[in-house]
Design a protein around this motif. Structure first.
Motif, short mmCIF file in Angstrom:
data_model
loop_
_atom_site.label_atom_id
_atom_site.label_comp_id
_atom_site.label_asym_id
_atom_site.label_seq_id
_atom_site.Cartn_x
_atom_site.Cartn_y
_atom_site.Cartn_z
N ILE A 158 103.92 29.67 14.12
CA ILE A 158 102.63 29.75 14.80
C ILE A 158 101.62 28.94 13.99
CG2 ILE A 158 100.71 31.26 15.44
CD1 ILE A 158 102.60 33.34 16.28
N ALA A 165 96.71 28.70 11.49
CA ALA A 165 97.11 30.09 11.75
C ALA A 165 97.89 30.66 10.57
CB ALA A 165 97.94 30.16 13.02
N LEU A 168 97.31 35.65 6.73
CA LEU A 168 97.33 37.11 6.75
C LEU A 168 96.82 37.73 5.45
CD1 LEU A 168 100.63 37.79 8.71
CD2 LEU A 168 98.31 37.51 9.56
N PHE A 259 100.98 43.05 16.43
CA PHE A 259 100.58 41.75 16.96
C PHE A 259 101.79 41.01 17.53
CE2 PHE A 259 96.97 38.71 16.78
CZ PHE A 259 97.63 37.58 17.24
N ASN B 255 90.48 39.65 12.22
CA ASN B 255 91.88 39.74 11.79
C ASN B 255 92.81 39.01 12.76
OD1 ASN B 255 91.27 41.11 9.47
ND2 ASN B 255 92.12 43.09 10.11
N PHE B 256 92.55 39.15 14.07
CA PHE B 256 93.42 38.48 15.05
C PHE B 256 93.32 36.96 14.90
CE2 PHE B 256 92.26 42.25 18.04
CZ PHE B 256 92.96 43.11 17.22
N MET B 258 92.69 35.25 12.19
CA MET B 258 93.40 34.78 11.00
C MET B 258 94.91 34.89 11.16
SD MET B 258 90.72 35.59 7.95
CE MET B 258 90.33 37.31 8.26
N PHE B 259 95.36 35.62 12.19
CA PHE B 259 96.79 35.66 12.51
C PHE B 259 97.18 34.40 13.29
CE2 PHE B 259 100.40 38.67 12.67
CZ PHE B 259 101.25 37.95 13.48
N SER B 260 96.60 34.18 14.45
CA SER B 260 97.13 33.13 15.34
C SER B 260 96.18 31.97 15.58
CB SER B 260 97.56 33.74 16.68
OG SER B 260 96.43 34.18 17.40
N SER B 261 95.00 31.97 14.95
CA SER B 261 94.02 30.88 15.09
C SER B 261 93.87 30.38 16.53
CB SER B 261 94.37 29.73 14.15
OG SER B 261 93.23 28.91 13.98
N ASN B 289 83.58 38.15 8.92
CA ASN B 289 84.85 38.57 8.32
C ASN B 289 85.90 37.46 8.30
OD1 ASN B 289 84.98 41.57 7.49
ND2 ASN B 289 83.80 41.57 9.39
N LEU B 291 87.55 33.78 7.13
CA LEU B 291 87.55 32.75 6.11
C LEU B 291 86.72 31.58 6.63
CD1 LEU B 291 91.10 31.89 4.68
CD2 LEU B 291 89.24 33.13 3.57
N ILE B 293 87.22 28.43 6.84
CA ILE B 293 87.92 27.44 7.70
C ILE B 293 88.02 27.87 9.17
CG2 ILE B 293 89.34 26.15 6.04
CD1 ILE B 293 91.69 28.01 6.87
N PHE B 294 87.81 29.15 9.47
CA PHE B 294 87.90 29.61 10.85
C PHE B 294 86.53 29.78 11.52
CE2 PHE B 294 91.77 31.42 8.84
CZ PHE B 294 92.72 30.81 9.65
N LYS B 297 84.29 28.30 15.20
CA LYS B 297 85.28 27.51 15.94
C LYS B 297 85.76 28.25 17.18
CE LYS B 297 88.06 24.96 12.53
NZ LYS B 297 89.39 25.05 11.85
#
Lengths: 323, 323
Positions: A158, A165, A168, A259, B255-256, B258-261, B289, B291, B293-294, B297
């Motif tokens: 992913i 992505a 974590l 997830f 959190n979601f 940072m999981f799948s961007s 919350n 990082l 880089i996210f 966006k």
């Protein structure tokens, strides 16, 4: 249909770390035929680094030149972007800003080059050569100085819409919790489950419990290795440091499972040397935070790859994965 | 290559809820040509339910039979398993145990049938016909009586190894927090951000603040609609109920991401009628919350699908998605 003699195909795997860069020639069975290393931090300019890398590697390419076909180069590096082929604002590397890394490599080596972050590369390595062989859905968590991750879903990494992505380690497990020394976020997984986080927990706990064996070490010697030594000697405070770490890790893993519903979660990195001291509480707190439909299904296992070779194997897997 | 006249192709979309089941005939442009409904809870046996469904739907199939080709049936249902075609242990449906739903449907209708959970179907509907057209990476969050989710990564739904991925409503946002009325877990997103959770928050807060307008309603009338009425009249406690809800939602969304961007997060369901009262704090706490880089966006937007048709469209999208 054209027949390719797989025994002749090899890839270059390169793992770029803040201090050292490791490289190796890897075949289709995941055997590292040759390997070497150079110092990353001796090269202030990325162009000089790539020149030095070429000087180290070109003799290997020449050596195998007649009997092997070099399919390409796979690179694992911090803050690497798979889509753009770049390394972006990596805090631990000497080269600042946005580095067009794969373009520079292709120009120098005249070979296809693919890059991704080190934890993604590790996940590919596990899928092709390690404990995740044959799995299409799993999550790799690397527990080292920091906490990284690579997520495989339906047989592919992913990457997300922007290639970033799978961070974590930076998900929040305890809102308003421990402040991260570098990002400033409060209560991230990395703040608790990395080697750095474990040292912080250990220093706090030994101050609370003067009778702990952990107090026999000077401040700078407190790390996950010394905590492990004390835990093996049955120091209850050292054991509690790992139990608490495992709890935070397990709570985070439960969220990850809900997830992407992986078949397994693979743990990798220096911290896993603590073994069951971390694994058992992690498993317990993962299971108790899961919805019943997810319980007792997810394998929580340690990586099978040799740590010295894993980074090179993972990087080389980038080349095979694209086939 | 065989040419197919897309204007002739239609799909049946069926959305099974605890009380009502809605169905419709949908074309390739996402237009609902015909629709109808029946009571789910009047049928104790699933076979009787499917017989009744057939009686309602077969006149439509006959009506379009000569001019349209029915490509198949898509079904959205709680606790549905895409891989196995089953509905498993659904607490809100009258049929208990493991129901081989698509097998029963295929035998009765003589058409291909695919099933998934309602939030996954909604995500597909958004991708084919709604606010996520053209996106390959997004997350759909449904905020209704419960909190559901559908995750699209690289253009496909994430099903996980067992077909149950995407239970984001049950991820823990506050460890040791509010006990969930049904699962017993502590601090799940659903316990705060569902309509049920909002009513609990509102009842707690109005008890603490006797001056709140929320105290003008009887206990059983406290729900996200009445809280919204009070918020529109600028009752600070009602506004705080949504702000708190939005904060918990935003923390979970970070959190979601940072999981799948994902490129976007789409919100859908009755709770979003509260609009900016929830959206603004959700956006704020998501961003803070994340990082760096996210940050700035991810689009956080409301669904564009008409709520009355969305479930049918989403279910029908299962048929087109397989093409």
């Amino acid at each position: 249909m054209s027949l390719i003699d797989l025994s002749k195909q090899v890839a270059l795997g390169i793992d770029i770390g803040g201090t050292n860069t490791k490289f190796g020639v890897v075949n289709h069975r995941g055997e590292v035929l040759e390997k070497g290393s150079l110092k990353t931090d001796e090269y202030e300019k990325v162009e000089d680094f790539i020149d030095a890398l070429y000087e180290h590697i070109s003799p290997l390419i020449e050596k195998y030149g007649t009997e092997k076909n070099f399919d390409g180069i796979g690179v694992g590096a911090p803050n690497a972007n798979y889509y753009k082929g770049t390394i972006e604002q990596a805090p631990n590397l000497p080269w600042k800003g946005l580095i067009p890394f794969t373009d520079l490599m292709k120009a120098k080596f005249n070979l296809p080059c693919t890059i991704t972050n080190d934890a993604n590369a590790a996940a590919l390595g596990e899928m092709l050569f390690g404990a995740a062989r044959g799995m299409k859905d799993f999550i790799m968590i690397t527990l080292g100085t920091g906490v990284g991750s690579g997520i495989i879903s339906n047989g592919s990494l992913i990457y997300g819409h922007d290639g970033f992505a799978g961070e974590l380690g930076h998900t929040i497990v305890k809102p308003g919790g421990r402040k991260h020394w570098s990002t400033g976020s409060e209560g991230s997984l990395e703040a608790y489950a990395s080697a750095t986080g474990i040292a912080i927990t250990a220093k706090k706990m030994r101050a609370e419990f003067p009778e702990s064996m952990l107090n026999q070490y000077p401040e700078e010697a407190i790390n996950s290795k010394t905590v492990h030594e004390c835990a093996l000697k049955e120091d209850p405070i050292a054991i509690e440091v790992f139990r608490y770490t495992g709890q935070k890790l397990g709570e985070a893993l439960a969220n990850f499972v809900m997830f992407s519903s992986p078949e397994a979660i693979l743990l990798f990195g220096g911290v896993i040397k603590a073994g069951d001291f971390i694994l058992k509480p992690a498993k317990l707190h993962m299971e108790r935070n899961l919805l019943p439909i997810f319980r007792n299904k997810v394998k929580l296992v340690f990586s099978e790859l040799d740590e010295a070779d894993a980074a090179i194997l993972g990087a080389s897997a980038l080349v095979w994965e694209k086939k």
